[in-house]
Scaffold this active site. Sequence first.
Site, PDB file in Angstrom:
ATOM      1  N   GLU A 176       0.824  -1.220   0.000  1.00  0.00           N
ATOM      2  CA  GLU A 176       0.000   0.000   0.000  1.00  0.00           C
ATOM      3  C   GLU A 176       0.858   1.269   0.000  1.00  0.00           C
ATOM      4  O   GLU A 176       1.135   1.837   1.051  1.00  0.00           O
ATOM      5  CB  GLU A 176      -0.951   0.021   1.202  1.00  0.00           C
ATOM      6  CG  GLU A 176      -1.877   1.236   1.177  1.00  0.00           C
ATOM      7  CD  GLU A 176      -2.767   1.357   2.406  1.00  0.00           C
ATOM      8  OE1 GLU A 176      -3.679   2.208   2.393  1.00  0.00           O
ATOM      9  OE2 GLU A 176      -2.542   0.610   3.376  1.00  0.00           O
ATOM     10  N   LYS A 213      -2.717  -1.989  -2.883  1.00  0.00           N
ATOM     11  CA  LYS A 213      -3.761  -1.107  -2.375  1.00  0.00           C
ATOM     12  C   LYS A 213      -3.346   0.314  -2.694  1.00  0.00           C
ATOM     13  O   LYS A 213      -2.343   0.809  -2.168  1.00  0.00           O
ATOM     14  CB  LYS A 213      -3.981  -1.297  -0.868  1.00  0.00           C
ATOM     15  CG  LYS A 213      -5.102  -0.418  -0.311  1.00  0.00           C
ATOM     16  CD  LYS A 213      -5.498  -0.815   1.094  1.00  0.00           C
ATOM     17  CE  LYS A 213      -6.614   0.090   1.631  1.00  0.00           C
ATOM     18  NZ  LYS A 213      -7.127  -0.338   2.950  1.00  0.00           N
TER      19      LYS A 213
END
Length: 295
Positions: A176, A213
């Site tokens: 992420e 992400k």
Amino acid sequence: MNQEQFDLVKNGKGFIAALDQSGGSTPKALKLYGVSEDQYSNEEEMYDLIHEMRTRVMTAPSFNSDAILGAILFEQTMDREVEGQYTSDYLWEKKGVVPFLKVDKGLADEENGVQLMKPIPNLDELLQRANERHIFGTKMRSVINEPNPDGIRQVVDQQFEVAKQILAAGLVPIIEPEVNIHSENKEKCEELLKQELLNHLDQLSEDQNVMLKLSIPTVNNYYRELIEHPRVVRVVALSGGYPRKEANEKLAANHGLIASFSRGLSEGVSASQSDEEFNAAIEDSIQTIYEASIT
């Protein structure tokens, strides 16, 4: 690795629920839920209250595999129980939802326009516990504020270095590198980030599969190459501070991108609601995010 869970995450219709607020973000999450800081006197009471909130979400009738593929848990949540079972077992056995674990320890101070992850001490030990708790994958967050090539390269290098340690433990990492939605140069940040991600993905072996992400891109479908990359299980999107309605609209314009919302998921629910009111609110939230994720 659980092949049934892998196939569900890779091919299923739905989204990933983010229930991983940490020590730094828990007071804000509780405040949005209607629990002010004067309602708890120490960290232990704070974590008890956030677990009650998460339990209420996870036990809601609409929180199931009809719309939700997986749920990201905070470390303490992994070690706690829901209805007499460890949280991860409850999610998979009762709800058909794949459990993930947040493993990062927060963000370092900004440097070169980015915030790297703080060191993660005892990661191998944490990954061993995650395997014992039947966790499928992990998540770790960095932040990109400015289009600094060196900074963005450092973020992605660090993410993949830790991801390989996670892969070696038999878990699937969610990488992420969040681009700040308020960055004045968000689109340029995304351009640099995508190239760095592709460079690293191309170097992975056939048995190394990761998830990404990412912030919803400025240009619709800009991350199509990442979504279609053979080493990427799934690309999920964070809401990044957008209100749920706006996040859903932006998400729906990006084919193949699915949600992994935290604040967007819990928007509209509160501690003061009756169970009937709470369940109706969370069902509405889940349904709208689901619809945006399968467009």
